[in-house]
Write a protein that holds these residues in place. Structure first.
Motif, PDB file in Angstrom:
ATOM      1  N   ASP A  56      -2.020  14.804  19.812  1.00  0.00           N
ATOM      2  CA  ASP A  56      -2.959  13.693  19.873  1.00  0.00           C
ATOM      3  C   ASP A  56      -3.272  13.152  18.485  1.00  0.00           C
ATOM      4  OD1 ASP A  56      -4.965  11.884  20.408  1.00  0.00           O
ATOM      5  OD2 ASP A  56      -6.038  13.166  21.808  1.00  0.00           O
ATOM      6  N   ARG A  60      -6.358  12.097  17.545  1.00  0.00           N
ATOM      7  CA  ARG A  60      -7.502  11.176  17.531  1.00  0.00           C
ATOM      8  C   ARG A  60      -8.629  11.688  16.646  1.00  0.00           C
ATOM      9  NH1 ARG A  60      -9.450  10.506  23.391  1.00  0.00           N
ATOM     10  NH2 ARG A  60      -8.643  12.642  23.470  1.00  0.00           N
ATOM     11  N   ARG A  62      -7.828  11.482  12.929  1.00  0.00           N
ATOM     12  CA  ARG A  62      -7.932  10.111  12.422  1.00  0.00           C
ATOM     13  C   ARG A  62      -9.397   9.682  12.314  1.00  0.00           C
ATOM     14  NH1 ARG A  62      -2.960   9.762  15.376  1.00  0.00           N
ATOM     15  NH2 ARG A  62      -4.036   9.354  17.348  1.00  0.00           N
ATOM     16  N   VAL A  76     -15.762  13.502  20.017  1.00  0.00           N
ATOM     17  CA  VAL A  76     -14.469  12.957  20.431  1.00  0.00           C
ATOM     18  C   VAL A  76     -14.121  13.572  21.779  1.00  0.00           C
ATOM     19  CG1 VAL A  76     -12.061  12.600  19.801  1.00  0.00           C
ATOM     20  CG2 VAL A  76     -13.792  12.879  18.009  1.00  0.00           C
TER      21      VAL A  76
END
Length: 225
Positions: free
Chosen positions: A44, A46, A49, A208
């Protein structure tokens, strides 16, 4: 019909300065395992980032801010920072020589080759705890992704990074108004308290969502100044 599952394939296994590190392929994914503990994979990215973006967004608009990334991992944070022209110098501290090799000449190069070639990028092979205590460099942002969280460290030595002395060392390498961003596998209200007790301001947590279980978390804090 009997279901068939991919079996992880070990690509490299080494005894590093802090124990065993393993790179393996599981289907299309690359995974890093340290001392039998799953660290991360290429599924992933995410939250890695977001770690970089949240730190950048929390800064005060200063030009070409310098970022220190703790932990190279599978390279998501570095690659994302290098893809953003607003960052200035990008320094990554990684203590495992094997991980650096896997990025420079191994399977992880497909994720980080462009970032490693960026003239803003510098890779430092060092223990992050020692580095933040000894370096004379200062940064506008410090992004930490070396453990599964403040309460779930890869090695016992890393515990000190989240202690009052460790957080003071993190603050020392930050310029006034600099941002500390810490990735965690789950939110930690206790760690938020530790950040406030260490003198950081604007302490908050961004969550997240993940497919299953509790969300990942990015803990954010600003050095006064």
């Amino acid at each position: 019909m009997t279901a068939v599952y991919d079996t992880p394939v070990v690509l490299d296994r080494r005894d590093g300065p802090y124990g065993e590190v393993v790179l393996r392929r599981h289907g299309a994914l690359l995974q890093i395992i340290a001392n039998g503990c799953f660290l991360m994979d290429t599924s992933d990215g995410r939250s890695e980032r977001l770690l970089v973006d949240a730190a950048r967004a929390a800064l005060d608009g200063r030009p070409a801010p310098r970022v220190l990334i703790g932990g190279l991992g599978v390279g998501f944070s570095l690659a994302h920072a290098a893809a953003d022209p607003r960052w200035g110098r990008i320094t990554v501290v990684e203590r495992e020589p094997a991980v650096i090799d896997w990025h420079r000449d191994g399977p992880l190069a497909e994720l980080s080759a462009a970032a490693l070639a960026d003239p803003r990028t510098a890779i430092v092979q060092a223990d992050l705890v020692r580095y933040v205590n000894e370096t004379s460099d200062t940064f506008d942002a410090l992004c930490l992704d070396i453990d599964n969280g403040p309460g779930w460290t890869v090695t016992e030595d890393n515990d000190s990074l989240y202690s009052p002395a460790g957080l003071a060392a993190c603050a020392r390498v930050l310029r006034p108004g600099g941002v500390l961003a810490v990735w965690s596998a789950e939110p930690s209200p206790d760690f938020e308290g530790s950040l406030r007790n260490a003198g950081f301001q604007q302490v908050r947590t961004e969550e997240v969502p993940v497919a299953r279980g509790v969300p990942d978390a990015i803990h954010l804090a600003v050095r006064p100044g």
